[in-house]
Design a protein around this motif. Structure first.
Motif, PDB file in Angstrom:
ATOM      1  N   ASN A  56       0.776  -1.212  -0.051  1.00 23.79           N
ATOM      2  CA  ASN A  56       0.151   0.085   0.019  1.00 23.79           C
ATOM      3  C   ASN A  56       0.842   1.180   0.114  1.00 23.79           C
ATOM      4  O   ASN A  56       0.650   2.048  -0.695  1.00 23.79           O
ATOM      5  CB  ASN A  56      -1.088   0.106   1.279  1.00 23.79           C
ATOM      6  CG  ASN A  56      -0.205  -0.115   2.554  1.00 23.79           C
ATOM      7  OD1 ASN A  56       0.732  -1.145   2.584  1.00 23.79           O
ATOM      8  ND2 ASN A  56      -0.837   0.305   3.669  1.00 23.79           N
ATOM      9  N   GLY A  57       1.979   1.393   0.784  1.00 22.05           N
ATOM     10  CA  GLY A  57       3.016   2.482   0.629  1.00 22.05           C
ATOM     11  C   GLY A  57       3.351   2.665  -0.493  1.00 22.05           C
ATOM     12  O   GLY A  57       3.422   3.689  -1.052  1.00 22.05           O
ATOM     13  N   LEU A 113       2.549  -3.835  12.869  1.00 16.39           N
ATOM     14  CA  LEU A 113       1.951  -4.199  11.584  1.00 16.39           C
ATOM     15  C   LEU A 113       2.715  -3.740  10.358  1.00 16.39           C
ATOM     16  O   LEU A 113       2.731  -3.756   9.132  1.00 16.39           O
ATOM     17  CB  LEU A 113       0.728  -3.913  11.241  1.00 16.39           C
ATOM     18  CG  LEU A 113      -0.371  -4.760  12.089  1.00 16.39           C
ATOM     19  CD1 LEU A 113      -1.831  -4.172  12.012  1.00 16.39           C
ATOM     20  CD2 LEU A 113      -0.068  -6.188  11.942  1.00 16.39           C
ATOM     21  N   GLN A 141       2.601  -0.163   9.562  1.00 20.97           N
ATOM     22  CA  GLN A 141       1.690   0.338   8.718  1.00 20.97           C
ATOM     23  C   GLN A 141       1.474   2.053   9.100  1.00 20.97           C
ATOM     24  O   GLN A 141       1.026   2.704   8.377  1.00 20.97           O
ATOM     25  CB  GLN A 141       0.317  -0.181   8.963  1.00 20.97           C
ATOM     26  CG  GLN A 141       0.212  -1.329   8.139  1.00 20.97           C
ATOM     27  CD  GLN A 141      -0.080  -1.263   6.546  1.00 20.97           C
ATOM     28  OE1 GLN A 141      -0.470  -0.193   6.132  1.00 20.97           O
ATOM     29  NE2 GLN A 141       1.405  -1.892   6.193  1.00 20.97           N
ATOM     30  N   CYS A 173       2.935   3.793   6.011  1.00 19.44           N
ATOM     31  CA  CYS A 173       2.158   3.539   4.793  1.00 19.44           C
ATOM     32  C   CYS A 173       0.899   4.282   5.117  1.00 19.44           C
ATOM     33  O   CYS A 173       0.138   4.498   4.376  1.00 19.44           O
ATOM     34  CB  CYS A 173       1.960   1.785   4.748  1.00 19.44           C
ATOM     35  SG  CYS A 173       3.436   1.017   4.516  1.00 19.44           S
ATOM     36  N   CYS A 174       0.288   4.250   6.514  1.00 24.49           N
ATOM     37  CA  CYS A 174      -0.892   4.759   6.554  1.00 24.49           C
ATOM     38  C   CYS A 174      -0.701   6.563   6.503  1.00 24.49           C
ATOM     39  O   CYS A 174      -1.731   7.108   5.911  1.00 24.49           O
ATOM     40  CB  CYS A 174      -1.449   4.555   8.043  1.00 24.49           C
ATOM     41  SG  CYS A 174      -2.361   2.931   8.119  1.00 24.49           S
ATOM     42  N   GLU A 184      -1.230   6.895   2.652  1.00 27.30           N
ATOM     43  CA  GLU A 184      -2.318   6.867   2.205  1.00 27.30           C
ATOM     44  C   GLU A 184      -3.354   8.338   2.622  1.00 27.30           C
ATOM     45  O   GLU A 184      -3.929   8.695   1.871  1.00 27.30           O
ATOM     46  CB  GLU A 184      -3.319   5.533   3.028  1.00 27.30           C
ATOM     47  CG  GLU A 184      -2.709   4.191   2.475  1.00 27.30           C
ATOM     48  CD  GLU A 184      -3.407   3.148   3.243  1.00 27.30           C
ATOM     49  OE1 GLU A 184      -2.657   2.105   3.214  1.00 27.30           O
ATOM     50  OE2 GLU A 184      -4.378   3.349   3.797  1.00 27.30           O
ATOM     51  N   ARG A 201     -10.657   3.038   8.139  1.00 22.70           N
ATOM     52  CA  ARG A 201      -9.165   2.282   7.863  1.00 22.70           C
ATOM     53  C   ARG A 201      -8.225   2.691   8.942  1.00 22.70           C
ATOM     54  O   ARG A 201      -7.686   1.349   9.345  1.00 22.70           O
ATOM     55  CB  ARG A 201      -8.483   3.119   6.486  1.00 22.70           C
ATOM     56  CG  ARG A 201      -7.241   2.712   6.181  1.00 22.70           C
ATOM     57  CD  ARG A 201      -7.058   1.297   5.593  1.00 22.70           C
ATOM     58  NE  ARG A 201      -5.811   1.175   4.791  1.00 22.70           N
ATOM     59  CZ  ARG A 201      -5.485   0.008   4.479  1.00 22.70           C
ATOM     60  NH1 ARG A 201      -6.130  -1.043   4.665  1.00 22.70           N
ATOM     61  NH2 ARG A 201      -4.320  -0.141   4.298  1.00 22.70           N
ATOM     62  N   LEU A 248      -6.800  -0.457  12.178  1.00 27.90           N
ATOM     63  CA  LEU A 248      -5.265  -0.892  12.160  1.00 27.90           C
ATOM     64  C   LEU A 248      -4.628  -0.513  13.365  1.00 27.90           C
ATOM     65  O   LEU A 248      -3.649  -1.345  13.630  1.00 27.90           O
ATOM     66  CB  LEU A 248      -4.744  -0.204  10.802  1.00 27.90           C
ATOM     67  CG  LEU A 248      -4.756  -0.936   9.410  1.00 27.90           C
ATOM     68  CD1 LEU A 248      -4.281   0.096   8.427  1.00 27.90           C
ATOM     69  CD2 LEU A 248      -4.273  -2.096   9.701  1.00 27.90           C
ATOM     70  N   ALA A 290      -2.804  -3.479  15.526  1.00 30.14           N
ATOM     71  CA  ALA A 290      -1.242  -3.126  15.754  1.00 30.14           C
ATOM     72  C   ALA A 290      -0.942  -3.314  17.296  1.00 30.14           C
ATOM     73  O   ALA A 290      -0.087  -4.085  17.566  1.00 30.14           O
ATOM     74  CB  ALA A 290      -0.788  -1.912  15.235  1.00 30.14           C
ATOM     75  N   HIS A 347      -4.476  -6.166   5.176  1.00 31.51           N
ATOM     76  CA  HIS A 347      -4.447  -4.748   5.324  1.00 31.51           C
ATOM     77  C   HIS A 347      -3.635  -4.012   4.388  1.00 31.51           C
ATOM     78  O   HIS A 347      -3.878  -2.832   4.412  1.00 31.51           O
ATOM     79  CB  HIS A 347      -4.172  -4.620   6.822  1.00 31.51           C
ATOM     80  CG  HIS A 347      -2.895  -5.036   7.072  1.00 31.51           C
ATOM     81  ND1 HIS A 347      -2.582  -5.991   7.682  1.00 31.51           N
ATOM     82  CD2 HIS A 347      -1.738  -4.325   6.937  1.00 31.51           C
ATOM     83  CE1 HIS A 347      -1.199  -6.271   8.119  1.00 31.51           C
ATOM     84  NE2 HIS A 347      -0.536  -5.256   7.479  1.00 31.51           N
ATOM     85  N   THR A 348      -2.876  -4.676   3.748  1.00 29.94           N
ATOM     86  CA  THR A 348      -2.102  -3.547   2.872  1.00 29.94           C
ATOM     87  C   THR A 348      -2.650  -3.670   1.435  1.00 29.94           C
ATOM     88  O   THR A 348      -2.265  -3.085   0.610  1.00 29.94           O
ATOM     89  CB  THR A 348      -0.582  -4.574   2.590  1.00 29.94           C
ATOM     90  OG1 THR A 348      -0.813  -5.829   1.926  1.00 29.94           O
ATOM     91  CG2 THR A 348       0.066  -4.808   3.804  1.00 29.94           C
TER      92      THR A 348
END
Length: 451
Positions: free
Chosen positions: A94-95, A347, A349, A352-353, A356, A393, A397, A401, A436-437
């Motif tokens: 996702n990142g 995770l 994330q 990455c989040c 997003e 989202r 997460l 995590a 989740h990715t």
């Protein structure tokens, strides 16, 4: 502080509509407070009326996404330069989709190794294998690379116009100014009146505090992180290596042909005093895993003392109906990244989040910010839409995590034996664990620059 040059509207791939070009209108620096009250006429949001606080991952990615959508923004950074501290960030599929969308992914891919799989071990018997995974076999389409934080920030910043980032610009206070916008007062005495403020100022965000958010919660774990250097080339396969002990876990992952990132998470009742002596930091980290597998210890010993950091792990769960929203009551201030939803790294994330957030916020906000007739209500609606989309989202997460971290930090011998003998070897499935990715993110075509 220079502003982004005017740019015309791009087309979104797979979208039939276009974003109208921004109208040039300088953002204002006000010194006497009376000047704020003197401005009685509200003007529509436009380029220069967007100020992003914080030049981290979320802030720079948001500025770049907005620019590609035809909207300029100024970025305030409290440091004298981009933050060179920290080690590396492990980015999942996702990142990389977001980095593709804003046009920097291939430049970074050329520098960093693609990770092919994952190896899990116990520290017993010099590193007893528990399980190995192949991303290609168990999670087709997954892309995992560890990137240096410094290089990621520099790459994002390099795609912004000169002068977009104002360094040594630390926020002192923030205050609503009615229809005129939001007043940002800096430590050096400057005052900036902005129609839209985007808070990307990190875990300890003053803007989040002003909006009523609680302080991030310490979760009971600390983390050491380091970046080892091998001038003649590092010897490891491109795999994530995890080692699970009792109340302590560690791991390392090759970053590039010459660098390897490593971490240790360990239980501690409170963070304790901050340690600034780099030699003491490295010594404490090595002591935590004394007698663990030799490859982990070799990586740690190959790390310059100045490349080791120790931080408490924190998060903030955005409970529905209890936590404030991501945007302020006046609909002029909005949060992104760690400023809104700090999460533990279990995770992989956090960054990455934040990426997003950047593209979702930019796509929601750009039409309102660029429209000549857009008023405060239109901007507020765009912020609320972003908040609704992203909350669904990031809340699950963040909670997931935190729960994963609590489980893998177990100290009970019987529970750890079950983890090592049953859960990891027989029950863990990589594909479902990495669902989740999955994140849809179309490319943002770059806007042609005006002459």
């Amino acid at each position: 502080m220079a502003l982004a040059t005017s740019i015309s509207s791009p087309q979104l791939r797979h979208c039939s509509s276009s974003v109208p070009p921004p109208r040039r209108r300088p953002w204002r620096r006000l010194r006497p407070a009376a000047a704020v009250a003197a401005s009685a006429t509200a003007t529509p949001p436009s380029e220069g009326n967007i100020v992003i606080v914080g030049a981290g991952v979320a802030g720079l990615a948001t500025a770049l996404a907005l620019r590609r959508l035809g909207v300029g923004a100024a970025v305030l950074e409290q440091g004298e330069a981009l933050r060179a501290g920290g080690t590396s960030l492990t980015l999942f599929k996702n990142g990389w989709r977001v980095l593709d969308a804003v046009g920097v992914a291939d430049e970074l891919r050329a520098k960093y190794l693609r990770i092919q799989g994952m190896r899990m071990r116990s520290p017993a018997a010099g590193g007893r294998d528990l399980r190995e995974f192949s991303f290609e076999e168990e999670a087709p389409g997954q892309e995992v690379r560890a990137v240096e934080r410094r290089v990621l920030l520099e790459t994002l910043a390099s795609k912004l116009p000169p002068g977009t980032i104002s360094f040594s610009s630390k926020l002192k206070s923030i205050a609503e100014q009615g229809p005129d916008g939001t007043l940002l007062e800096l430590e050096d005495g400057r005052q900036i009146l902005s129609k839209i403020v985007i808070g990307c100022d990190g875990v300890n965000s003053p803007i989040a505090r002003w909006m009523g958010f609680s302080e991030p919660r310490y979760v009971g774990h600390m983390a050491f992180r380091g970046l080892a250097e091998y001038a003649d080339g590092q010897p490891f396969e491109p795999k994530v290596n995890y080692i699970y002990g009792r109340g302590v876990r560690a791991g390392f992952v090759p970053v590039s042909p010459t660098k390897v990132y490593w971490f240790i998470c360990f239980n501690r009742q409170d963070p304790g005093p901050k340690i600034t002596d780099p030699v003491a930091l490295k010594s404490e980290a090595l002591e935590l895993v004394r007698g663990w597998p030799s490859d982990l210890l070799a990586v740690m010993r190959s790390t310059p003392e100045g490349a080791v950091v120790r931080t408490p792990l924190v998060d903030r769960w955005l409970w529905p109906g209890l936590a404030p929203g991501a945007s302020s009551r006046g609909g002029r201030v909005v949060l992104a990244g760690d400023a809104w939803h700090p999460m533990t790294p279990n995770l992989g994330q956090g960054a990455c989040c934040a990426l997003e957030d950047a593209v979702v916020l930019a796509r929601r906000l750009a039409p309102a910010a660029a429209g000549g007739g857009a008023g405060a209500g239109v901007v507020e609606a765009a912020m609320r839409a972003y908040e609704t989309e992203r909350w669904a989202r990031v809340f699950p997460l963040t909670a997931r995590a935190g729960l994963v971290g609590a489980l893998v930090q177990w100290e009970n011998p019987a529970v750890c034996a079950a983890r090592d003998g049953v859960v990891i070897p027989r029950l863990v499935r990589l594909g479902p664990f990495l669902e989740h990715t999955n994140f849809e993110c179309d490319l943002i075509e770059p806007a042609p620059q005006s002459p």
